[in-house]
Design an enzyme around this catalytic site. Structure first.
Site, short mmCIF file in Angstrom:
data_model
loop_
_atom_site.label_atom_id
_atom_site.label_comp_id
_atom_site.label_asym_id
_atom_site.label_seq_id
_atom_site.Cartn_x
_atom_site.Cartn_y
_atom_site.Cartn_z
N ASP A 199 0.82 -1.21 0.00
CA ASP A 199 0.00 0.00 0.00
C ASP A 199 0.86 1.27 0.00
O ASP A 199 1.84 1.35 0.75
CB ASP A 199 -0.87 -0.03 1.28
CG ASP A 199 -1.81 1.13 1.36
OD1 ASP A 199 -2.77 1.17 0.59
OD2 ASP A 199 -1.58 2.03 2.21
N GLU A 277 1.87 -0.42 -4.90
CA GLU A 277 0.90 0.59 -5.31
C GLU A 277 1.66 1.86 -5.73
O GLU A 277 1.79 2.81 -4.97
CB GLU A 277 -0.09 0.92 -4.17
CG GLU A 277 -1.25 1.75 -4.69
CD GLU A 277 -1.95 2.60 -3.64
OE1 GLU A 277 -2.92 3.28 -4.01
OE2 GLU A 277 -1.54 2.61 -2.47
C1 GLC Z 1 -3.78 3.51 -0.53
C2 GLC Z 1 -5.10 2.78 -0.50
C3 GLC Z 1 -6.17 3.70 0.01
C4 GLC Z 1 -5.78 4.17 1.39
C5 GLC Z 1 -4.39 4.78 1.42
C6 GLC Z 1 -3.88 4.92 2.82
O1 GLC Z 1 -3.77 4.51 -1.46
O2 GLC Z 1 -5.40 2.26 -1.76
O3 GLC Z 1 -7.42 3.09 0.05
O4 GLC Z 1 -6.72 5.11 1.85
O5 GLC Z 1 -3.45 3.99 0.74
O6 GLC Z 1 -3.58 3.67 3.37
#
Ligand code: GLC
Length: 560
Positions: A199, A277
């Site tokens: 993440d 991500e």
């Molecule tokens: C990422 C996740 C999102 C979350 C953020 C903080 O972007 O996809 O849903 O709010 O991280 O953890």
């Protein structure tokens, strides 16, 4: 030739709160997921990405973790988790977990200790600074809007949070933090999970000197641009705005070294997978040293998809990848609008739903977000009471301060609150779409479109449904190595209306032809091909050279 399993499988993203409610309390859970594994197997899915399942106060619906080695009580127990993993592995499905390394929940005992006093041994596990001129330490913003710093009365200092104030950033320059997190990583790997989606991985480190940003934009401008697909100012590229505003807060050099260390931990186990991500190829290292894959988010940020745009985005992105790494294409996830609403909301809905499905499935790797296979649509919250995405809370405060009235704010949140794509899975045509028993209040409202045939049961019974379309093309992908990991080669790079490409593997070559237009387009294909699937031509037909693609046609053929 040995292939990596992540090149073969179609991943499916389960958002646990919304996928299947096993105990009928209005909230999805692990026993619910277990019950639906036969469905996923029927669909042809062979990999699951599970959004956070850990204990959490749910301020960011699980992305605020209060214990890294347990299961959210709403979802079940560690024993349930073990059962789910075994059931998945029995069906030859892989499971990757969502790993949130950047921050914890403010309710995590580490943060509670850290904030208890300035000399607590865990004080330095988070990022604490003195204020400046009676305000926060600098002008950095949280990506969700407002300052990135929150004042703690008890100890008289500010703590840093890139996301919500309930998600304090860990201090990764403290070796104890790394040790504790790597222990959590090993905990799940020891249980047998097959990897992680990392993440917000770029946000781990921030510039320790806290330089001031000089951007004229705010985090809200960026949020609205990203979530509403609305550039704040024509002519200024989004990446530039993000760099000016948040440049000191992510993608610092140390993060790449950390990825190499994490890769070493994961490589201590057999055949595990890491996808970050991020769309920054530096996270891939030399192709063997860092992450195995990252996401191609550019597709999700488009207002509309055209053959030319998709080609440019995919090819320029792919060209930067070191050998051996893997592109995870995506059209949406739990943060983005649903495909049916975003890309298929205009005319020719049915055709666009098929075209977008085929696009992500045949470009390269992908996760399919739950409900996409039946064409679930965005839900617009109708009042502030319905909002569960607490970014909406921050947004409301900031807009109220700008003098905007409540009704207008709710209207805006209807479009951009991430609740839009997180409503319960629509299983059948009964009350609550079969997610929870009739009369139970589900955690987010069920979208009324379940009554119009957008539910699994109705579509299972209809051979012409989107669900059957997905099942057919997923199976096709599962059966053809070329469609999984074959090299992409554009056959008609100047064509503005169609995307026609080969997927070439040593064993076989397939053609994918997608007509993005509402016109008949003639296309030159290699000499002799057998139709594996088409929305227009009978499977098994032979095609020789030239073909006429019907409007929005999806055609897959085997080159022979
Ligand atoms: C990422 C996740 C999102 C979350 C953020 C903080 O972007 O996809 O849903 O709010 O991280 O953890």
């Amino acid at each position: 030739m040995t292939r990596n399993w992540w090149e073969e499988v179609v991943f499916y993203q389960i958002y646990p709160r919304s996928f299947a409610d096993g105990n009928g309390d209005g909230i999805g859970d692990i026993p619910g997921i277990i019950e639906k594994l036969d469905y996923l197997q029927w669909l042809g899915v062979k990999g699951i990405w599970l959004s956070p399942h850990y204990p959490s106060p749910q301020v960011d619906v699980g992305y605020d973790i209060s214990d890294y080695t347990d299961v959210e009580p709403d979802y079940g127990t560690l024993a349930d988790f073990g059962r789910m993993l075994a059931e998945m592995h029995n069906r030859d499905m892989k499971l990757i977990l969502d790993l949130v390394l950047n921050h914890t929940s403010d309710q995590h005992q580490w943060f509670q200790a850290s904030k208890s006093s300035r000399d607590n041994p865990k004080r330095d596990w988070y990022i604490w600074r003195d204020g400046m001129d009676g305000g926060p330490p600098n002008n950095w913003e949280s990506t969700f809007g407002g300052p990135a710093w929150t004042y703690d009365e008890g100890t008289g200092q500010y703590y840093y949070h890139y996301f919500l104030k309930e998600q304090p950033d860990l201090n990764w320059r403290n070796p104890e933090v790394k040790e504790a997190m790597f222990a959590a990583v090993r905990f799940w790997l020891d249980l047998g999970v097959d990897g992680f989606r990392l993440d917000a991985i770029g946000t781990i480190y921030e510039d320790p000197d806290l330089p001031l940003h000089e951007s004229q934009y705010t985090a809200l401008d960026v949020l609205r641009a990203g979530w509403l697909h609305d550039e704040p100012d024509e002519g200024v590229p989004m990446q530039e705005i993000v760099r000016d505003l948040f440049g000191y807060q992510h993608d610092l050099p140390e993060v790449f070294d950390l990825m190499a260390e994490l890769r070493e931990v994961v490589d201590g186990y057999e055949d595990r997978f890491l996808v970050g991500e991020t769309s920054d190829v530096r996270f891939l290292g030399d192709g063997t040293s860092h992450l195995h894959s990252i996401f191609n988010f550019d597709l999700t940020f488009q207002k509309e998809l055209t053959a030319t745009r998709v080609r440019q985005i995919y090819e320029s992105f792919r060209a930067k990848f070191p050998a051996g790494t893997w592109v995870s294409n995506t059209l949406n996830n739990h943060d983005q609008s649903r495909v049916a609403t975003h890309f298929c909301g205009g005319e020719r809905k049915a055709e666009w739903r098929q075209l977008t499905g085929a696009l992500v499935l045949f470009l390269e790797g992908l996760p399919l977000y739950y409900g996409e296979e039946i064409g679930m649509e965005d839900y617009a919250v109708r009042s502030f009471d319905e909002v569960r995405d607490m970014v909406g809370g921050v947004y409301r405060e900031l807009r109220l301060a700008d003098g905007v009235d409540e009704a207008q704010i709710v209207k805006e949140l209807g479009k951009m609150s991430r609740d839009r794509c997180r409503t319960p899975m629509q299983w059948d045509g009964t009350a609550n779409a079969g997610f929870s028993p009739a009369g139970v209040k589900t955690w987010l409202p069920v979208h009324a479109c379940y009554e119009d045939g957008i539910n699994v049961e109705a579509q299972k019974e209809d051979d012409d449904s989107l669900l059957h379309f997905y099942r057919t093309i997923i199976q096709l992908r599962n059966e053809h190595v070329a469609l999984q990991s074959g090299r992409f080669r554009d056959l008609d790079p100047d064509n503005e209306r169609t995307l026609i490409f080969l997927r070439e593997s040593p064993e076989q070559t397939c053609i994918v032809a997608l007509n993005f237009s509402d016109e008949v387009v003639s296309a030159e294909l290699p000499a002799s091909n057998k139709v594996l699937f088409s929305t227009n031509i009978q499977t098994g037909n032979m095609l020789m050279g030239n073909v006429e693609l019907s409007p929005f046609e999806v055609l897959i053929a085997d080159v022979i």
